[in-house]
Design a protein around this motif. Sequence first.
Motif, PDB file in Angstrom:
ATOM      1  N   ALA A   1      -7.833 -74.121 -12.463  1.00 13.42           N
ATOM      2  CA  ALA A   1      -6.402 -73.861 -12.669  1.00 13.42           C
ATOM      3  C   ALA A   1      -5.921 -74.528 -13.951  1.00 13.42           C
ATOM      4  N   LEU A   2      -6.313 -75.778 -14.096  1.00 15.26           N
ATOM      5  CA  LEU A   2      -5.925 -76.544 -15.273  1.00 15.26           C
ATOM      6  C   LEU A   2      -6.439 -75.880 -16.548  1.00 15.26           C
ATOM      7  N   ALA A   3      -7.690 -75.458 -16.504  1.00 14.48           N
ATOM      8  CA  ALA A   3      -8.297 -74.838 -17.688  1.00 14.48           C
ATOM      9  C   ALA A   3      -7.551 -73.558 -18.066  1.00 14.48           C
ATOM     10  N   ALA A   4      -6.999 -72.883 -17.077  1.00 14.49           N
ATOM     11  CA  ALA A   4      -6.290 -71.629 -17.351  1.00 14.49           C
ATOM     12  C   ALA A   4      -4.831 -71.876 -17.752  1.00 14.49           C
ATOM     13  N   GLY A   5      -4.379 -73.110 -17.613  1.00 17.17           N
ATOM     14  CA  GLY A   5      -3.005 -73.425 -17.990  1.00 17.17           C
ATOM     15  C   GLY A   5      -2.027 -73.461 -16.828  1.00 17.17           C
ATOM     16  N   LEU A   6      -2.569 -73.527 -15.605  1.00 19.40           N
ATOM     17  CA  LEU A   6      -1.694 -73.634 -14.427  1.00 19.40           C
ATOM     18  C   LEU A   6      -1.581 -75.101 -14.014  1.00 19.40           C
ATOM     19  N   SER A   7      -0.452 -75.445 -13.455  1.00 22.05           N
ATOM     20  CA  SER A   7      -0.255 -76.795 -12.950  1.00 22.05           C
ATOM     21  C   SER A   7      -0.546 -76.798 -11.445  1.00 22.05           C
ATOM     22  N   PRO A   8      -1.591 -77.495 -10.995  1.00 23.76           N
ATOM     23  CA  PRO A   8      -1.939 -77.443  -9.565  1.00 23.76           C
ATOM     24  C   PRO A   8      -1.026 -78.312  -8.685  1.00 23.76           C
ATOM     25  N   ILE A   9      -0.791 -77.842  -7.477  1.00 23.84           N
ATOM     26  CA  ILE A   9      -0.170 -78.658  -6.423  1.00 23.84           C
ATOM     27  C   ILE A   9      -1.258 -78.809  -5.356  1.00 23.84           C
ATOM     28  N   VAL A  10      -1.886 -79.958  -5.310  1.00 25.08           N
ATOM     29  CA  VAL A  10      -3.033 -80.163  -4.418  1.00 25.08           C
ATOM     30  C   VAL A  10      -2.553 -80.727  -3.080  1.00 25.08           C
ATOM     31  N   CYS A  11      -2.869 -79.993  -1.988  1.00 20.95           N
ATOM     32  CA  CYS A  11      -2.366 -80.391  -0.673  1.00 20.95           C
ATOM     33  C   CYS A  11      -3.392 -81.225   0.106  1.00 20.95           C
ATOM     34  N   VAL A  12      -2.868 -82.216   0.807  1.00 24.48           N
ATOM     35  CA  VAL A  12      -3.675 -83.060   1.690  1.00 24.48           C
ATOM     36  C   VAL A  12      -2.859 -83.309   2.957  1.00 24.48           C
ATOM     37  N   GLY A  13      -3.531 -83.759   4.011  1.00 22.21           N
ATOM     38  CA  GLY A  13      -2.784 -84.072   5.233  1.00 22.21           C
ATOM     39  C   GLY A  13      -3.699 -84.170   6.428  1.00 22.21           C
ATOM     40  N   GLU A  14      -3.316 -85.022   7.364  1.00 22.91           N
ATOM     41  CA  GLU A  14      -4.153 -85.261   8.547  1.00 22.91           C
ATOM     42  C   GLU A  14      -3.772 -84.328   9.694  1.00 22.91           C
ATOM     43  N   THR A  15      -4.713 -84.121  10.608  1.00 27.53           N
ATOM     44  CA  THR A  15      -4.424 -83.361  11.831  1.00 27.53           C
ATOM     45  C   THR A  15      -3.762 -84.301  12.848  1.00 27.53           C
TER      46      THR A  15
ATOM     47  N   ARG B   1      -5.687 -73.017   4.382  1.00 29.46           N
ATOM     48  CA  ARG B   1      -6.918 -72.564   3.724  1.00 29.46           C
ATOM     49  C   ARG B   1      -8.084 -73.500   4.053  1.00 29.46           C
ATOM     50  N   ARG B   2      -7.802 -74.784   4.145  1.00 32.87           N
ATOM     51  CA  ARG B   2      -8.885 -75.703   4.517  1.00 32.87           C
ATOM     52  C   ARG B   2      -9.395 -75.344   5.915  1.00 32.87           C
ATOM     53  N   GLN B   3      -8.460 -75.060   6.834  1.00 28.61           N
ATOM     54  CA  GLN B   3      -8.858 -74.766   8.215  1.00 28.61           C
ATOM     55  C   GLN B   3      -9.324 -73.325   8.387  1.00 28.61           C
ATOM     56  N   GLY B   4      -8.616 -72.390   7.769  1.00 30.61           N
ATOM     57  CA  GLY B   4      -8.918 -70.975   7.996  1.00 30.61           C
ATOM     58  C   GLY B   4     -10.101 -70.462   7.202  1.00 30.61           C
ATOM     59  N   TYR B   5     -10.382 -71.091   6.067  1.00 28.19           N
ATOM     60  CA  TYR B   5     -11.454 -70.611   5.187  1.00 28.19           C
ATOM     61  C   TYR B   5     -12.488 -71.686   4.902  1.00 28.19           C
ATOM     62  N   GLY B   6     -12.421 -72.782   5.613  1.00 30.03           N
ATOM     63  CA  GLY B   6     -13.406 -73.849   5.441  1.00 30.03           C
ATOM     64  C   GLY B   6     -13.399 -74.457   4.048  1.00 30.03           C
ATOM     65  N   GLU B   7     -12.257 -74.471   3.383  1.00 27.92           N
ATOM     66  CA  GLU B   7     -12.223 -75.050   2.036  1.00 27.92           C
ATOM     67  C   GLU B   7     -12.420 -76.567   2.109  1.00 27.92           C
ATOM     68  N   THR B   8     -13.362 -77.045   1.323  1.00 19.95           N
ATOM     69  CA  THR B   8     -13.673 -78.481   1.295  1.00 19.95           C
ATOM     70  C   THR B   8     -12.947 -79.152   0.131  1.00 19.95           C
ATOM     71  N   ASP B   9     -12.951 -80.482   0.149  1.00 16.15           N
ATOM     72  CA  ASP B   9     -12.372 -81.231  -0.975  1.00 16.15           C
ATOM     73  C   ASP B   9     -13.056 -80.825  -2.285  1.00 16.15           C
ATOM     74  N   LEU B  10     -14.365 -80.636  -2.207  1.00 17.92           N
ATOM     75  CA  LEU B  10     -15.136 -80.291  -3.414  1.00 17.92           C
ATOM     76  C   LEU B  10     -14.662 -78.960  -3.995  1.00 17.92           C
ATOM     77  N   LEU B  11     -14.450 -77.988  -3.120  1.00 20.04           N
ATOM     78  CA  LEU B  11     -13.986 -76.678  -3.584  1.00 20.04           C
ATOM     79  C   LEU B  11     -12.567 -76.792  -4.154  1.00 20.04           C
ATOM     80  N   VAL B  12     -11.730 -77.544  -3.463  1.00 19.34           N
ATOM     81  CA  VAL B  12     -10.347 -77.709  -3.940  1.00 19.34           C
ATOM     82  C   VAL B  12     -10.356 -78.351  -5.332  1.00 19.34           C
ATOM     83  N   SER B  13     -11.240 -79.318  -5.514  1.00 22.63           N
ATOM     84  CA  SER B  13     -11.350 -79.978  -6.815  1.00 22.63           C
ATOM     85  C   SER B  13     -11.785 -78.981  -7.894  1.00 22.63           C
ATOM     86  N   ALA B  14     -12.752 -78.132  -7.557  1.00 20.00           N
ATOM     87  CA  ALA B  14     -13.223 -77.125  -8.532  1.00 20.00           C
ATOM     88  C   ALA B  14     -12.102 -76.143  -8.864  1.00 20.00           C
ATOM     89  N   LYS B  15     -11.323 -75.778  -7.849  1.00 19.46           N
ATOM     90  CA  LYS B  15     -10.200 -74.859  -8.084  1.00 19.46           C
ATOM     91  C   LYS B  15      -9.154 -75.520  -8.982  1.00 19.46           C
TER      92      LYS B  15
END
Length: 245
Positions: free
Chosen positions: A114-128, A96-110
Amino acid sequence: MKLIAGNWKMNGAGADLAEVAALRASLDETPAACRVAICPPATLIQRMAAAQTGGPVEIGAQDCRAEASGAYTGDISASMLVDAGATLVILGHSERRQGYGETDLLVSAKAEAALAAGLSPIVCVGETLAQREAGDAVEVVRKQVVNSLPLALAGQAFAVAYEPVWAIGTGLTPTLEQIEEVHRAVRAAMIERLGLAVAAVPILYGGSVKPDNARDILAVPEVGGALVGGASLKAKDFLGIIRAA
Ligand code: G3P
């Protein structure tokens, strides 16, 4: 307790869910010594969550919109995923970061949504691969962690997944030493961002995890579980990884 999560990605059209039923039957018979989750495509969440009620398999989603509702054709909000029965959501996957240009800022907002809705996030990171070859892997991942985790996560249930982009679906994996180095850096970055409350938050490894390498990877210090793509599609393979944990 380790978390073994399967990311089905865009697979499972026409699924009769027999593989998931086989997984559950096996886990009912011999309970896993870890948490087990499957994140199917959004269309399968409701059916799978209903079939797994009261069972050992948690059901998650693969993405959500940061906004709660509105004119966002094609998108799904965190509370809609909760309605469908999801308890987890993968966010910021490199596809999603590569295919949809999702930034760290957007991931943080998501993650915050998620948390506010009661979901537990799994936040992905990783180098090319280029970043790894340039010797920048640790710094790239450190920055992604600091910028993708909203402050609201402090003291909450969530996970971070370290998935080197070049290891996803390739059969390649970093060395165990490289995995440990990055996982230690992820832990330090989490603490830098959110304080010591995150000392027990699991850091999953993802990227070509298979039954035959799972035991070694899961024994690496700071590896709190695995985020599994291809090998989560077949109950036999996924069980091999679950049993290794
Ligand atoms: O999110 C899991 C994933 O990206 C790893 O995929 O197929 O290499 O296990 P795979």
